[in-house]
Design a protein around this motif. Structure first.
Motif, PDB file in Angstrom:
ATOM      1  N   TRP A 187      34.039   9.575 -17.455  1.00  0.00           N
ATOM      2  CA  TRP A 187      34.093   8.120 -17.712  1.00  0.00           C
ATOM      3  C   TRP A 187      35.187   7.559 -16.825  1.00  0.00           C
ATOM      4  CZ3 TRP A 187      31.408  10.168 -21.735  1.00  0.00           C
ATOM      5  CH2 TRP A 187      30.529   9.331 -22.426  1.00  0.00           C
ATOM      6  N   ALA A 188      34.973   6.406 -16.214  1.00  0.00           N
ATOM      7  CA  ALA A 188      36.023   5.806 -15.383  1.00  0.00           C
ATOM      8  C   ALA A 188      36.104   4.307 -15.664  1.00  0.00           C
ATOM      9  CB  ALA A 188      35.724   6.047 -13.912  1.00  0.00           C
ATOM     10  N   VAL A 189      37.316   3.834 -15.959  1.00  0.00           N
ATOM     11  CA  VAL A 189      37.538   2.400 -16.165  1.00  0.00           C
ATOM     12  C   VAL A 189      38.791   1.996 -15.394  1.00  0.00           C
ATOM     13  CG1 VAL A 189      37.734   0.510 -17.815  1.00  0.00           C
ATOM     14  CG2 VAL A 189      36.696   2.659 -18.548  1.00  0.00           C
ATOM     15  N   GLY A 190      38.647   0.935 -14.602  1.00  0.00           N
ATOM     16  CA  GLY A 190      39.791   0.466 -13.822  1.00  0.00           C
ATOM     17  C   GLY A 190      39.313  -0.510 -12.770  1.00  0.00           C
ATOM     18  N   PRO A 191      40.083  -0.703 -11.696  1.00  0.00           N
ATOM     19  CA  PRO A 191      39.640  -1.620 -10.650  1.00  0.00           C
ATOM     20  C   PRO A 191      38.334  -1.126 -10.009  1.00  0.00           C
ATOM     21  CG  PRO A 191      41.652  -0.467  -9.988  1.00  0.00           C
ATOM     22  CD  PRO A 191      41.389  -0.101 -11.406  1.00  0.00           C
ATOM     23  N   ALA A 192      37.555  -2.073  -9.517  1.00  0.00           N
ATOM     24  CA  ALA A 192      36.228  -1.738  -8.970  1.00  0.00           C
ATOM     25  C   ALA A 192      36.312  -0.662  -7.895  1.00  0.00           C
ATOM     26  CB  ALA A 192      35.585  -3.008  -8.424  1.00  0.00           C
ATOM     27  N   ILE A 193      37.304  -0.763  -7.022  1.00  0.00           N
ATOM     28  CA  ILE A 193      37.408   0.209  -5.926  1.00  0.00           C
ATOM     29  C   ILE A 193      37.655   1.616  -6.477  1.00  0.00           C
ATOM     30  CG2 ILE A 193      39.880  -0.340  -5.503  1.00  0.00           C
ATOM     31  CD1 ILE A 193      37.309   0.634  -2.809  1.00  0.00           C
ATOM     32  N   MET A 195      36.644   2.719  -9.496  1.00  0.00           N
ATOM     33  CA  MET A 195      35.409   3.199 -10.144  1.00  0.00           C
ATOM     34  C   MET A 195      34.382   3.605  -9.086  1.00  0.00           C
ATOM     35  SD  MET A 195      35.067   0.799 -13.519  1.00  0.00           S
ATOM     36  CE  MET A 195      35.123  -0.812 -12.762  1.00  0.00           C
ATOM     37  N   LYS A 196      34.341   2.826  -8.002  1.00  0.00           N
ATOM     38  CA  LYS A 196      33.422   3.164  -6.906  1.00  0.00           C
ATOM     39  C   LYS A 196      33.790   4.539  -6.325  1.00  0.00           C
ATOM     40  CE  LYS A 196      32.264   1.852  -2.215  1.00  0.00           C
ATOM     41  NZ  LYS A 196      32.496   0.976  -1.090  1.00  0.00           N
ATOM     42  N   ASN A 197      35.093   4.733  -6.066  1.00  0.00           N
ATOM     43  CA  ASN A 197      35.519   5.996  -5.445  1.00  0.00           C
ATOM     44  C   ASN A 197      35.370   7.189  -6.391  1.00  0.00           C
ATOM     45  OD1 ASN A 197      35.922   4.942  -2.952  1.00  0.00           O
ATOM     46  ND2 ASN A 197      38.082   4.477  -3.270  1.00  0.00           N
ATOM     47  N   VAL A 198      35.547   6.957  -7.693  1.00  0.00           N
ATOM     48  CA  VAL A 198      35.290   8.038  -8.657  1.00  0.00           C
ATOM     49  C   VAL A 198      33.799   8.413  -8.582  1.00  0.00           C
ATOM     50  CG1 VAL A 198      35.121   8.603 -11.121  1.00  0.00           C
ATOM     51  CG2 VAL A 198      37.189   7.505 -10.256  1.00  0.00           C
ATOM     52  N   ALA A 199      32.949   7.391  -8.554  1.00  0.00           N
ATOM     53  CA  ALA A 199      31.501   7.659  -8.533  1.00  0.00           C
ATOM     54  C   ALA A 199      31.083   8.364  -7.238  1.00  0.00           C
ATOM     55  CB  ALA A 199      30.736   6.348  -8.705  1.00  0.00           C
ATOM     56  N   LYS A 208      27.563  13.533 -13.943  1.00  0.00           N
ATOM     57  CA  LYS A 208      27.220  12.174 -14.378  1.00  0.00           C
ATOM     58  C   LYS A 208      28.489  11.371 -14.679  1.00  0.00           C
ATOM     59  CE  LYS A 208      24.237   9.471 -17.237  1.00  0.00           C
ATOM     60  NZ  LYS A 208      22.866   9.276 -17.601  1.00  0.00           N
ATOM     61  N   THR A 209      28.503  10.137 -14.221  1.00  0.00           N
ATOM     62  CA  THR A 209      29.733   9.333 -14.317  1.00  0.00           C
ATOM     63  C   THR A 209      29.427   7.935 -14.855  1.00  0.00           C
ATOM     64  OG1 THR A 209      30.767  10.579 -12.566  1.00  0.00           O
ATOM     65  CG2 THR A 209      31.611   8.363 -12.915  1.00  0.00           C
ATOM     66  N   ILE A 210      30.117   7.598 -15.916  1.00  0.00           N
ATOM     67  CA  ILE A 210      29.914   6.291 -16.556  1.00  0.00           C
ATOM     68  C   ILE A 210      31.087   5.387 -16.187  1.00  0.00           C
ATOM     69  CG2 ILE A 210      29.561   5.094 -18.769  1.00  0.00           C
ATOM     70  CD1 ILE A 210      27.395   7.208 -18.116  1.00  0.00           C
ATOM     71  N   VAL A 211      30.758   4.175 -15.730  1.00  0.00           N
ATOM     72  CA  VAL A 211      31.811   3.212 -15.378  1.00  0.00           C
ATOM     73  C   VAL A 211      31.651   1.969 -16.258  1.00  0.00           C
ATOM     74  CG1 VAL A 211      32.012   3.991 -12.984  1.00  0.00           C
ATOM     75  CG2 VAL A 211      30.371   2.189 -13.535  1.00  0.00           C
ATOM     76  N   ASP A 246      25.653   3.861 -15.283  1.00  0.00           N
ATOM     77  CA  ASP A 246      25.757   5.085 -14.494  1.00  0.00           C
ATOM     78  C   ASP A 246      26.349   4.710 -13.131  1.00  0.00           C
ATOM     79  OD1 ASP A 246      25.273   7.212 -12.769  1.00  0.00           O
ATOM     80  OD2 ASP A 246      23.436   7.801 -13.804  1.00  0.00           O
ATOM     81  N   GLY A 247      27.555   5.190 -12.865  1.00  0.00           N
ATOM     82  CA  GLY A 247      28.272   4.818 -11.641  1.00  0.00           C
ATOM     83  C   GLY A 247      27.549   5.228 -10.371  1.00  0.00           C
ATOM     84  N   HIS A 248      26.685   6.232 -10.461  1.00  0.00           N
ATOM     85  CA  HIS A 248      25.973   6.686  -9.256  1.00  0.00           C
ATOM     86  C   HIS A 248      24.845   5.734  -8.886  1.00  0.00           C
ATOM     87  CE1 HIS A 248      27.378  11.063 -10.253  1.00  0.00           C
ATOM     88  NE2 HIS A 248      28.347  10.286  -9.814  1.00  0.00           N
ATOM     89  N   LEU A 249      24.492   4.848  -9.809  1.00  0.00           N
ATOM     90  CA  LEU A 249      23.361   3.947  -9.553  1.00  0.00           C
ATOM     91  C   LEU A 249      23.789   2.508  -9.260  1.00  0.00           C
ATOM     92  CD1 LEU A 249      20.893   5.141 -12.378  1.00  0.00           C
ATOM     93  CD2 LEU A 249      20.990   5.878  -9.990  1.00  0.00           C
ATOM     94  N   VAL A 250      25.093   2.213  -9.426  1.00  0.00           N
ATOM     95  CA  VAL A 250      25.567   0.827  -9.232  1.00  0.00           C
ATOM     96  C   VAL A 250      25.567   0.475  -7.741  1.00  0.00           C
ATOM     97  CG1 VAL A 250      27.619  -0.673  -9.453  1.00  0.00           C
ATOM     98  CG2 VAL A 250      26.987   0.864 -11.326  1.00  0.00           C
ATOM     99  N   ASP A 251      25.116  -0.739  -7.416  1.00  0.00           N
ATOM    100  CA  ASP A 251      25.223  -1.242  -6.038  1.00  0.00           C
ATOM    101  C   ASP A 251      26.656  -1.793  -5.903  1.00  0.00           C
ATOM    102  OD1 ASP A 251      25.310  -2.830  -3.758  1.00  0.00           O
ATOM    103  OD2 ASP A 251      23.236  -3.484  -3.955  1.00  0.00           O
TER     104      ASP A 251
END
Ligand code: NAD
Ligand code: FES
Length: 278
Positions: A187-193, A195-199, A208-211, A246-251
């Motif tokens: 699970w990742a919560v924080g600034p968009a950049i 969460m993107k880099n975690v994903a 699997k990664t949830i943002v 799902d962070g892997h699917l976010v644009d």
């Protein structure tokens, strides 16, 4: 109603408030948020719930002063009443016993990761938490996170506390040393950049990664479309379909562009507010 029972100043511009909110405290689940208005003509501010006390009928919110509305919230004190507080909103986190999970909280995202980590722990997971901030003074709720985690790694960008570097550096080490490949979910919560880099990182390890997306919101009930995001080529509304995806699917490029679209207006509003305050 919605009285600020207590206020904690963690650092310049970083606050926590316990708010009297019986109905929200009774129903809230991890991952959900509230919309707060400081006064009748105020903006609606979405804030993820950091903690709750069902019997004490109160909820805990953490915020960073990022513009006029959060500056107005920071100007309120114990005993003051918020004009409105609506929630709990959004879907709750999907909590199950996955086995070994990693909860990553960056900056004010540390607050939102706390109830998620607690519920994951209560569900029987082994919880590893990584919390990070720019410097030591901006690390908060560390003890709360320790109570609900089997292991905690703290990072600071400047190395003033814990490990020097970003939360993603600590996560990469965990993934590299995960010989049994048993990290089931992140699970990742924080600034968009962040969460993107975690994903981007976890995709390479197929974890699997949830943002939790901090989209700009207006009504938060699915009617205005302001908070729309593309997830797996489908348009979703962060307020009612999320905030967790799902962070892997976010644009991510679209999401980050949309976050920036009112920056000039936000700056004008903040400058005017600060001038009037002087
Ligand atoms: P920040 O800029 O201080 O960053 C916090 C941490 O994120 C850093 O210490 C670092 O570990 C990591 N990070 C930052 N940039 C990174 C990068 N390029 N790559 C990898 N990791 C990176 O954060 P802040 O100033 O506290 O901002 C918090 C943000 O979190 C705000 O934008 C807020 O809207 C958002 N937020 C989101 C939620 C949510 O529910 N999604 C909840 C609270 C806060
Ligand atoms: Fe209006 Fe989500 S904030 S649809």
């Amino acid at each position: 109603m919605y009285k600020i029972e207590s206020k904690i100043k963690y650092a310049e511009g970083l606050y926590g408030i316990w708010v009297d909110a019986q109905y929200v405290a009774e129903k809230v689940e991890p991952g959900q948020f509230v919309m707060v208005m400081t006064h009748e003509k105020g903006e609606r501010i979405p804030l993820t719930i950091a903690d709750y006390d069902r019997s004490g009928k109160k909820i805990f919110l953490v915020f960073l002063v990022a513009g006029k509305s959060t500056a107005q919230l920071a100007d309120m004190n114990e005993g003051d009443e918020l004009f409105s507080l609506v929630g709990p909103l959004g879907k709750q986190s999907e909590i199950e016993n996955y086995g070994r999970v990693v909860c990553v909280g960056g900056g004010t995202g540390i607050a939102a990761i706390h109830p998620i980590a607690r519920s994951l722990k209560e569900a029987g997971n082994e919880v590893i938490s990584i919390i990070g901030a720019k410097n030591k003074g901006l690390i908060f709720m560390e003890e709360d996170i320790r109570k609900v985690s089997d292991k905690v790694i703290v990072t600071t960008d400047d190395g003033s506390y814990g490990r020097k570097g970003f939360v993603t550096d600590a996560l990469k080490d965990l993934l590299d040393n995960d010989e049994e490949e048993d990290i089931a979910r992140v699970w990742a919560v924080g600034p968009a950049i962040m969460m993107k880099n975690v994903a981007l990182l976890t995709r390479g390890y197929n974890v699997k990664t949830i943002v939790s997306l901090n989209a700009i919101m207006v009504d938060a009930t699915g009617m205005c479309g302001t908070c729309r995001v593309t997830v797996g080529e489908e348009t979703k509304l962060t307020c009612v379909d999320g905030p967790e995806f799902d962070g892997h699917l976010v644009d991510w490029s679209e999401f980050m562009n949309r976050l920036m679209r009112y920056k000039p207006q936000e700056k004008i509003a903040m400058d005017l507010y600060m001038k009037r305050r002087q």
